[in-house]
Design a protein around this motif. Structure first.
Motif, PDB file in Angstrom:
ATOM      1  N   ALA A 166      53.948  38.956  21.511  1.00  0.00           N
ATOM      2  CA  ALA A 166      53.228  38.015  20.642  1.00  0.00           C
ATOM      3  C   ALA A 166      51.750  38.392  20.540  1.00  0.00           C
ATOM      4  O   ALA A 166      51.099  38.086  19.556  1.00  0.00           O
ATOM      5  CB  ALA A 166      53.371  36.598  21.186  1.00  0.00           C
ATOM      6  N   ASP A 167      51.224  39.056  21.567  1.00  0.00           N
ATOM      7  CA  ASP A 167      49.824  39.501  21.571  1.00  0.00           C
ATOM      8  C   ASP A 167      49.808  41.007  21.827  1.00  0.00           C
ATOM      9  O   ASP A 167      49.636  41.450  22.968  1.00  0.00           O
ATOM     10  CB  ASP A 167      49.030  38.754  22.647  1.00  0.00           C
ATOM     11  N   PRO A 168      50.010  41.796  20.772  1.00  0.00           N
ATOM     12  CA  PRO A 168      50.135  43.250  20.945  1.00  0.00           C
ATOM     13  C   PRO A 168      48.952  43.905  21.649  1.00  0.00           C
ATOM     14  O   PRO A 168      49.135  44.753  22.519  1.00  0.00           O
ATOM     15  CB  PRO A 168      50.273  43.775  19.517  1.00  0.00           C
ATOM     16  N   GLN A 169      47.731  43.516  21.304  1.00  0.00           N
ATOM     17  CA  GLN A 169      46.551  44.143  21.904  1.00  0.00           C
ATOM     18  C   GLN A 169      46.492  43.876  23.407  1.00  0.00           C
ATOM     19  O   GLN A 169      46.190  44.773  24.195  1.00  0.00           O
ATOM     20  CB  GLN A 169      45.266  43.668  21.211  1.00  0.00           C
ATOM     21  N   ASP A 170      46.788  42.652  23.810  1.00  0.00           N
ATOM     22  CA  ASP A 170      46.773  42.312  25.231  1.00  0.00           C
ATOM     23  C   ASP A 170      47.866  43.080  25.978  1.00  0.00           C
ATOM     24  O   ASP A 170      47.628  43.584  27.076  1.00  0.00           O
ATOM     25  CB  ASP A 170      46.955  40.802  25.413  1.00  0.00           C
ATOM     26  N   MET A 171      49.042  43.173  25.377  1.00  0.00           N
ATOM     27  CA  MET A 171      50.137  43.906  26.006  1.00  0.00           C
ATOM     28  C   MET A 171      49.759  45.371  26.190  1.00  0.00           C
ATOM     29  O   MET A 171      49.997  45.956  27.251  1.00  0.00           O
ATOM     30  CB  MET A 171      51.407  43.794  25.158  1.00  0.00           C
ATOM     31  N   VAL A 172      49.160  45.978  25.175  1.00  0.00           N
ATOM     32  CA  VAL A 172      48.758  47.380  25.262  1.00  0.00           C
ATOM     33  C   VAL A 172      47.730  47.559  26.377  1.00  0.00           C
ATOM     34  O   VAL A 172      47.840  48.490  27.184  1.00  0.00           O
ATOM     35  CB  VAL A 172      48.212  47.887  23.908  1.00  0.00           C
ATOM     36  N   ARG A 173      46.751  46.677  26.450  1.00  0.00           N
ATOM     37  CA  ARG A 173      45.722  46.770  27.508  1.00  0.00           C
ATOM     38  C   ARG A 173      46.350  46.689  28.897  1.00  0.00           C
ATOM     39  O   ARG A 173      46.036  47.478  29.784  1.00  0.00           O
ATOM     40  CB  ARG A 173      44.689  45.651  27.358  1.00  0.00           C
ATOM     41  N   ASN A 174      47.244  45.716  29.081  1.00  0.00           N
ATOM     42  CA  ASN A 174      47.877  45.538  30.391  1.00  0.00           C
ATOM     43  C   ASN A 174      48.750  46.730  30.769  1.00  0.00           C
ATOM     44  O   ASN A 174      48.707  47.199  31.909  1.00  0.00           O
ATOM     45  CB  ASN A 174      48.704  44.253  30.420  1.00  0.00           C
ATOM     46  N   LEU A 175      49.542  47.212  29.825  1.00  0.00           N
ATOM     47  CA  LEU A 175      50.412  48.347  30.126  1.00  0.00           C
ATOM     48  C   LEU A 175      49.616  49.623  30.367  1.00  0.00           C
ATOM     49  O   LEU A 175      49.996  50.441  31.208  1.00  0.00           O
ATOM     50  CB  LEU A 175      51.431  48.547  29.006  1.00  0.00           C
TER      51      LEU A 175
END
Length: 191
Positions: A166-175
């Motif tokens: 749902a929050d692509p940018q946050d997911m990318v940062r975390n991964l």
């Protein structure tokens, strides 16, 4: 009359790019080309005269972004901490790759197909990232067994995972934070 044709052709080109940008953002890189032409107010033949393939249309939309990433890699190559510079570049690449659903697959396919109109832009970006990677490896900050191709595959994977969130940018940062640990020499030595 020739000036009018050129003005109309340029206007149609710009309208097609604007419509494609919206369609790809809303529906991904597999958006209907017919719908893009319709949204631009032109016929499908006009779209194909300007962009003979989907890859040509993507390349026109993405060229400046990929050129900017290539230039950004050049700027970061002077950074005092090469590992951090590489991660910053990789973060920018992955974050930008979630702009259009399906973009990571399109980039990876273009890298495998030298005939793709998107290939040159993608290859230039990969080469620039490869130089950052080599610098970080030479400094001992990144594992020596990582290749530029693997780095781009990692960015594509991060972007694909981001697309599922749902929050692509946050997911990318975390991964990326998780993946960065696997890139470091200390993590490789511990395993």
């Amino acid at each position: 009359m020739a000036g009018t044709v050129r003005v109309d052709a340029r206007r149609n080109h710009d309208l097609l790019l604007a419509a494609a940008r919206e369609a790809f953002a809303a529906h991904g890189t597999d958006a209907s080309l017919r719908d893009i032409a319709r949204q631009a107010g032109v016929g499908i033949g006009t779209l194909y005269r300007h962009f003979p393939t989907r890859e040509a249309l993507l390349e026109a939309l993405l060229r400046s972004r990929f050129d900017a990433l290539r230039d950004r890699a050049g700027e970061l190559s002077a950074a005092a901490a090469p590992g951090e510079a590489l991660l910053e570049w990789l973060s920018e690449l992955a974050a930008g790759s979630v702009t259009y659903r399906g973009l990571p697959e399109s980039v990876m396919a273009a890298l495998r197909d030298e005939q793709s109109q998107l290939h040159a832009s993608c290859a230039g970006m990969r080469a620039a990232g490869g130089r950052l990677l080599e610098r970080a490896q030479e400094a001992g900050e990144v594992r020596g067994d990582v290749t530029a191709a693997q780095l781009l595959a990692l960015a594509a994977g991060l972007a694909w995972a981001g697309e599922q969130s749902a929050d692509p940018q946050d997911m990318v940062r975390n991964l990326l934070s998780i993946a960065a640990h696997g890139l470091t020499r200390t993590a490789a030595a511990a395993t």
